[in-house]
Design a protein around this motif. Structure first.
Motif, mmCIF file in Angstrom:
data_model
loop_
_atom_site.group_PDB
_atom_site.id
_atom_site.type_symbol
_atom_site.label_atom_id
_atom_site.label_comp_id
_atom_site.label_asym_id
_atom_site.label_seq_id
_atom_site.Cartn_x
_atom_site.Cartn_y
_atom_site.Cartn_z
ATOM 1 N N SER A 1 0.853 -1.190 0.000
ATOM 2 C CA SER A 1 0.000 0.000 0.000
ATOM 3 C C SER A 1 0.887 1.238 0.000
ATOM 4 N N ASN A 2 0.267 2.395 -0.196
ATOM 5 C CA ASN A 2 1.050 3.639 -0.198
ATOM 6 C C ASN A 2 1.525 4.008 1.217
ATOM 7 N N LYS A 3 1.077 3.296 2.232
ATOM 8 C CA LYS A 3 1.506 3.538 3.611
ATOM 9 C C LYS A 3 2.659 2.623 4.030
ATOM 10 N N CYS A 4 3.023 1.701 3.181
ATOM 11 C CA CYS A 4 4.145 0.797 3.469
ATOM 12 C C CYS A 4 5.435 1.518 3.121
ATOM 13 N N ASP A 5 6.112 2.012 4.138
ATOM 14 C CA ASP A 5 7.307 2.799 3.849
ATOM 15 C C ASP A 5 8.541 2.395 4.649
ATOM 16 N N THR A 6 8.375 1.478 5.607
ATOM 17 C CA THR A 6 9.506 1.131 6.466
ATOM 18 C C THR A 6 9.636 -0.376 6.619
ATOM 19 N N ALA A 7 10.846 -0.845 6.482
ATOM 20 C CA ALA A 7 11.157 -2.245 6.780
ATOM 21 C C ALA A 7 11.828 -2.284 8.147
ATOM 22 N N ILE A 8 11.572 -3.347 8.879
ATOM 23 C CA ILE A 8 12.172 -3.505 10.204
ATOM 24 C C ILE A 8 12.822 -4.876 10.317
ATOM 25 N N ILE A 9 13.801 -4.961 11.194
ATOM 26 C CA ILE A 9 14.333 -6.267 11.565
ATOM 27 C C ILE A 9 13.388 -6.785 12.637
ATOM 28 N N PHE A 10 12.649 -7.824 12.283
ATOM 29 C CA PHE A 10 11.627 -8.351 13.183
ATOM 30 C C PHE A 10 12.230 -9.270 14.236
ATOM 31 N N ARG A 11 13.123 -10.131 13.818
ATOM 32 C CA ARG A 11 13.702 -11.107 14.743
ATOM 33 C C ARG A 11 15.089 -11.512 14.265
ATOM 34 N N SER A 12 15.963 -11.783 15.235
ATOM 35 C CA SER A 12 17.305 -12.293 14.942
ATOM 36 C C SER A 12 17.321 -13.790 15.209
ATOM 37 N N TYR A 13 18.123 -14.504 14.449
ATOM 38 C CA TYR A 13 18.259 -15.953 14.615
ATOM 39 C C TYR A 13 19.734 -16.320 14.681
ATOM 40 N N GLY A 14 20.024 -17.421 15.360
ATOM 41 C CA GLY A 14 21.374 -17.974 15.372
ATOM 42 C C GLY A 14 22.371 -17.173 16.174
ATOM 43 N N LEU A 15 21.893 -16.331 17.090
ATOM 44 C CA LEU A 15 22.778 -15.524 17.927
ATOM 45 C C LEU A 15 22.805 -16.095 19.340
ATOM 46 N N PRO A 16 23.781 -15.657 20.128
ATOM 47 C CA PRO A 16 23.747 -16.042 21.541
ATOM 48 C C PRO A 16 22.470 -15.497 22.181
ATOM 49 N N GLU A 17 21.937 -16.240 23.120
ATOM 50 C CA GLU A 17 20.728 -15.807 23.814
ATOM 51 C C GLU A 17 20.966 -14.458 24.473
ATOM 52 N N GLY A 18 20.003 -13.550 24.318
ATOM 53 C CA GLY A 18 20.120 -12.227 24.909
ATOM 54 C C GLY A 18 20.691 -11.179 23.974
ATOM 55 N N TYR A 19 21.069 -11.561 22.776
ATOM 56 C CA TYR A 19 21.621 -10.626 21.801
ATOM 57 C C TYR A 19 20.661 -10.472 20.631
ATOM 58 N N GLU A 20 20.685 -9.304 20.004
ATOM 59 C CA GLU A 20 19.842 -9.025 18.845
ATOM 60 C C GLU A 20 20.663 -8.335 17.777
ATOM 61 N N ILE A 21 20.305 -8.595 16.536
ATOM 62 C CA ILE A 21 20.872 -7.843 15.420
ATOM 63 C C ILE A 21 19.956 -6.654 15.180
ATOM 64 N N GLU A 22 20.566 -5.489 15.072
ATOM 65 C CA GLU A 22 19.852 -4.252 14.789
ATOM 66 C C GLU A 22 20.507 -3.606 13.576
ATOM 67 N N PRO A 23 19.812 -2.670 12.923
ATOM 68 C CA PRO A 23 20.416 -2.030 11.751
ATOM 69 C C PRO A 23 21.793 -1.430 12.028
ATOM 70 N N GLY A 24 22.006 -0.925 13.245
ATOM 71 C CA GLY A 24 23.281 -0.297 13.573
ATOM 72 C C GLY A 24 24.412 -1.257 13.894
#
Length: 194
Positions: A60-83
């Motif tokens: 739709s014309n309102k779809c303008d942002t993608a997000i990292i929804f979930r990280s996989y294969g990382l140590p527990e307690g860590y997340e992948i973020e864009p930065g």
């Protein structure tokens, strides 16, 4: 026994990655379609348009942002973020597929040094990691042989005959972190405590 650069092939390995989704479609419409991207395939944060091209769901014309929804294969307690995705990519490139489970377990179970992106420090891991072993006892016996613990002691000496190996191994264990593995062979990952 395995060296610092080896581990059983049957360790449950998974290359880390992320599930990228359209933020609006997920939060407003409840559409959880996205694309899994391995860190080795990461180039840059995809756009919402690219996410829709991957999953085939109408945009739709309102779809303008993608997000990292979930990280996989990382140590527990860590997340992948864009930065920090580049830092995770660098860590995975340095550690490699075979040692990634040991790296994850080390990050989960030990006192970990992290870089400015909150990614466990690869150099510290490499310095502390002693390999995969069937047991700590077997590692200790190999360590004793490598360091020449009884090298200058006569084979018939009472010291060698009556040496309490179990107590020595128990005392040595205070200098290490020992964690179980997910390998079918069982065994442990061993890390030096500094």
């Amino acid at each position: 026994m395995f060296t610092q650069r080896e581990a059983p092939d049957t360790v449950l390995e998974r290359e880390p990655g992320v599930l990228v989704m359209c933020e609006r479609c997920y939060t407003i419409d409840g559409i959880d379609k996205g694309k899994f991207i391995k860190v080795s395939e990461w180039e840059e944060m995809p756009t919402a348009k690219e996410v829709h091209e991957w999953n085939g769901y109408p945009m739709s014309n309102k779809c303008d942002t993608a997000i990292i929804f979930r990280s996989y294969g990382l140590p527990e307690g860590y997340e992948i973020e864009p930065g920090n995705v580049e830092a995770w990519t660098g860590a995975y490139d340095q550690i490699g597929y075979t040692l990634w489970p040991a790296f994850c377990r080390w990050a989960e179970d030990g006192v970990v040094v992290e870089d400015m992106d909150n990614v466990p420090d690869v150099a510290t891991f490499e310095e502390q990691f002693c390999g995969w072993w069937p047991s700590f006892y077997e590692y200790a016996m190999h360590f004793a042989e490598d360091t020449g613990l009884m090298e200058d002691t006569d084979p018939g000496s009472p010291l060698r005959i009556y040496f309490d190996w179990d107590s020595w191994v128990s005392d040595l264990s205070y200098d290490y972190t020992v964690t179980t593995t997910d390998a079918r062979e069982g065994g442990v990952f061993i890390y030096r405590n500094f």
